[in-house]
Design an enzyme around this catalytic site. Structure first.
Site, PDB file in Angstrom:
ATOM      1  N   ARG A  50      -0.253  -9.168  13.390  1.00 24.90           N
ATOM      2  CA  ARG A  50      -0.765  -8.186  12.555  1.00 24.90           C
ATOM      3  C   ARG A  50      -1.615  -8.804  11.597  1.00 24.90           C
ATOM      4  O   ARG A  50      -2.700  -8.205  11.331  1.00 24.90           O
ATOM      5  CB  ARG A  50       0.507  -7.372  11.994  1.00 24.90           C
ATOM      6  CG  ARG A  50       0.941  -6.270  12.842  1.00 24.90           C
ATOM      7  CD  ARG A  50       2.299  -5.836  12.506  1.00 24.90           C
ATOM      8  NE  ARG A  50       2.419  -5.222  11.008  1.00 24.90           N
ATOM      9  CZ  ARG A  50       3.139  -5.258  10.207  1.00 24.90           C
ATOM     10  NH1 ARG A  50       4.455  -5.489  10.651  1.00 24.90           N
ATOM     11  NH2 ARG A  50       3.165  -4.307   9.210  1.00 24.90           N
ATOM     12  N   ARG A  52      -9.369   1.063   9.104  1.00 25.98           N
ATOM     13  CA  ARG A  52      -8.848  -0.348   9.411  1.00 25.98           C
ATOM     14  C   ARG A  52      -9.764  -1.294   9.908  1.00 25.98           C
ATOM     15  O   ARG A  52      -9.356  -2.480  10.287  1.00 25.98           O
ATOM     16  CB  ARG A  52      -7.676   0.065  10.319  1.00 25.98           C
ATOM     17  CG  ARG A  52      -6.608  -0.894  10.422  1.00 25.98           C
ATOM     18  CD  ARG A  52      -5.495  -0.501   9.658  1.00 25.98           C
ATOM     19  NE  ARG A  52      -4.250  -1.183  10.065  1.00 25.98           N
ATOM     20  CZ  ARG A  52      -3.146  -0.619   9.452  1.00 25.98           C
ATOM     21  NH1 ARG A  52      -3.245   0.376   8.887  1.00 25.98           N
ATOM     22  NH2 ARG A  52      -1.956  -1.341   9.678  1.00 25.98           N
ATOM     23  N   ARG A  62      11.864  -6.312   5.041  1.00 20.64           N
ATOM     24  CA  ARG A  62      11.595  -4.971   4.797  1.00 20.64           C
ATOM     25  C   ARG A  62      12.461  -4.037   5.598  1.00 20.64           C
ATOM     26  O   ARG A  62      12.454  -4.284   6.813  1.00 20.64           O
ATOM     27  CB  ARG A  62      10.237  -4.525   4.989  1.00 20.64           C
ATOM     28  CG  ARG A  62       9.915  -3.170   5.078  1.00 20.64           C
ATOM     29  CD  ARG A  62       8.397  -2.860   4.936  1.00 20.64           C
ATOM     30  NE  ARG A  62       7.599  -2.783   6.215  1.00 20.64           N
ATOM     31  CZ  ARG A  62       6.257  -2.703   6.457  1.00 20.64           C
ATOM     32  NH1 ARG A  62       5.612  -2.581   5.104  1.00 20.64           N
ATOM     33  NH2 ARG A  62       5.861  -2.603   7.510  1.00 20.64           N
ATOM     34  N   LYS A 108       0.853  -1.149  -0.203  1.00 21.26           N
ATOM     35  CA  LYS A 108      -0.036  -0.091   0.121  1.00 21.26           C
ATOM     36  C   LYS A 108       0.875   1.349   0.049  1.00 21.26           C
ATOM     37  O   LYS A 108       0.464   2.282  -0.876  1.00 21.26           O
ATOM     38  CB  LYS A 108      -0.930   0.028   1.340  1.00 21.26           C
ATOM     39  CG  LYS A 108      -1.812  -1.033   1.194  1.00 21.26           C
ATOM     40  CD  LYS A 108      -3.021  -0.842   2.478  1.00 21.26           C
ATOM     41  CE  LYS A 108      -2.274  -0.937   3.948  1.00 21.26           C
ATOM     42  NZ  LYS A 108      -1.686  -2.204   4.062  1.00 21.26           N
ATOM     43  N   ARG A 153      11.693  -2.068  11.202  1.00 26.11           N
ATOM     44  CA  ARG A 153      10.611  -1.649  12.222  1.00 26.11           C
ATOM     45  C   ARG A 153      10.411  -2.628  13.174  1.00 26.11           C
ATOM     46  O   ARG A 153      10.172  -3.746  12.974  1.00 26.11           O
ATOM     47  CB  ARG A 153       9.196  -1.502  11.191  1.00 26.11           C
ATOM     48  CG  ARG A 153       9.119  -0.077  10.839  1.00 26.11           C
ATOM     49  CD  ARG A 153       8.068   0.049   9.711  1.00 26.11           C
ATOM     50  NE  ARG A 153       6.535  -0.424   9.787  1.00 26.11           N
ATOM     51  CZ  ARG A 153       5.547  -0.502   9.520  1.00 26.11           C
ATOM     52  NH1 ARG A 153       5.474   0.045   8.097  1.00 26.11           N
ATOM     53  NH2 ARG A 153       4.413  -1.139   9.930  1.00 26.11           N
TER      54      ARG A 153
HETATM   55  P1  ADP Z   1       1.056  -2.069   7.774  1.00 20.94           P
HETATM   56  O1  ADP Z   1      -0.159  -1.718   6.865  1.00 20.94           O
HETATM   57  O2  ADP Z   1       2.421  -2.313   7.327  1.00 20.94           O
HETATM   58  O3  ADP Z   1       0.665  -2.812   9.019  1.00 20.94           O
HETATM   59  P2  ADP Z   1       1.042   0.818   8.765  1.00 20.94           P
HETATM   60  O4  ADP Z   1       1.975   1.560   8.804  1.00 20.94           O
HETATM   61  O5  ADP Z   1      -0.138   1.023   7.861  1.00 20.94           O
HETATM   62  O6  ADP Z   1       1.693  -0.672   8.206  1.00 20.94           O
HETATM   63  O7  ADP Z   1       0.440   0.526  10.266  1.00 20.94           O
HETATM   64  C1  ADP Z   1       1.219   0.151  11.371  1.00 20.94           C
HETATM   65  C2  ADP Z   1       0.834   0.402  12.718  1.00 20.94           C
HETATM   66  O8  ADP Z   1       0.079   1.539  12.981  1.00 20.94           O
HETATM   67  C3  ADP Z   1      -0.566  -0.977  12.918  1.00 20.94           C
HETATM   68  O9  ADP Z   1      -0.228  -2.025  13.176  1.00 20.94           O
HETATM   69  C4  ADP Z   1      -1.314   0.171  14.030  1.00 20.94           C
HETATM   70  O10 ADP Z   1      -0.905  -0.394  15.220  1.00 20.94           O
HETATM   71  C5  ADP Z   1      -1.235   1.464  13.576  1.00 20.94           C
HETATM   72  N1  ADP Z   1      -2.136   2.044  12.677  1.00 20.94           N
HETATM   73  C6  ADP Z   1      -2.249   2.599  11.706  1.00 20.94           C
HETATM   74  N2  ADP Z   1      -3.228   3.072  10.944  1.00 20.94           N
HETATM   75  C7  ADP Z   1      -4.477   2.477  11.946  1.00 20.94           C
HETATM   76  C8  ADP Z   1      -5.665   2.634  12.129  1.00 20.94           C
HETATM   77  N3  ADP Z   1      -6.329   3.363  10.989  1.00 20.94           N
HETATM   78  N4  ADP Z   1      -6.291   2.248  13.222  1.00 20.94           N
HETATM   79  C9  ADP Z   1      -5.644   1.821  14.274  1.00 20.94           C
HETATM   80  N5  ADP Z   1      -4.325   1.705  14.139  1.00 20.94           N
HETATM   81  C10 ADP Z   1      -3.642   2.133  13.268  1.00 20.94           C
END
Ligand code: ADP
Ligand code: ZN
Length: 211
Positions: free
Chosen positions: A170, A88, A127, A13, A159
């Protein structure tokens, strides 16, 4: 143009979001990037979010909703937005729909990038993110921890949530919380499924056909 990108962690994404938001000149709104930035700054918001992000749990909806309301307000004067990592779960999606309705704004498309689970686990393990310019790379050998950023020479770091146990968690969170959005947006007639395997450029081409 108002676009939402959904898909499992590691589906690509963020990578696609950068290319597409540049092409259409719209802000790329990544809740993950916003949260990591707040955590690095050590802000109040960052302090509240850190334990959730590092353990691969969703940050509480109230925190996310606050972030998004600010971003939508800011992006009203622009050509639209591209959401990456938001919504999400169904609660966030419903809140988002009613906020947009309220503002008289409609989404154009919800792009669902589809990649299988084994591929995701392998991608996330490899990554690395540059701690200076934030570029994202894939290393060839999983144990190679101390290589430098080819763009700026910064350190490439893994990360905390790209640890294999956290990745598994996750993916579970994705299955139970985020996957239901596929039906939600299908019912609204907005969803497009995109095959997320292959080269970055090919995937971009597949997405652009729908925009
Ligand atoms: P990925 O899609 O690879 O998991 P992101 O950078 O989108 O990575 O998200 C990393 C973390 O940030 C998630 O595991 C969560 O803890 C938090 N997070 C991101 N966006 C949201 C959201 N919309 N609602 C709740 N937590 C979020
Ligand atoms: Zn760099």
């Amino acid at each position: 143009m108002r676009i939402v990108l959904i898909g499992a962690p590691g589906a690509g994404k963020g990578t696609q979001a950068k290319v597409i938001s540049n092409k259409f000149n719209i802000p790329h709104i990544s809740t993950g990037d916003i949260l990591r930035n707040e955590i690095n700054k050590g802000s109040e918001l960052g302090k509240k979010a850190v334990k959730f992000v590092e353990s691969g749990k969703l940050v509480p909806d109230e925190i996310i909703i606050e972030i998004i309301k600010n971003m939508i307000r800011k992006s009203r004067s622009e050509n639209g937005f591209l959401m990456d990592g938001f919504p999400r779960n169904l609660k966030q999606a419903k809140m988002f729909s009613s906020t947009l309705d309220h503002l008289g704004i409609k989404l154009d498309k919800v792009i669902n990038i589809v990649v299988d689970k084994d591929e995701i686990i392998s991608r996330l393990g490899k990554r690395r993110t540059c701690n200076v310019c934030k570029s994202v790379f894939s290393i060839n050998n999983n144990n190679e921890n101390f290589i430098k950023c080819p763009e700026c020479g910064g350190d490439l770091i893994k990360r905390k949530d790209d640890d294999v146990e956290v990745i598994k968690h996750r993916l579970e969170v994705y299955e139970s919380e985020t996957r239901p959005l596929i039906n939600f947006y299908t019912d609204k007639g907005l969803l497009v499924n995109i095959d997320g395997s292959g080269e970055e450029k090919e995937i971009t081409e597949r997405i652009l056909k729908f925009l």
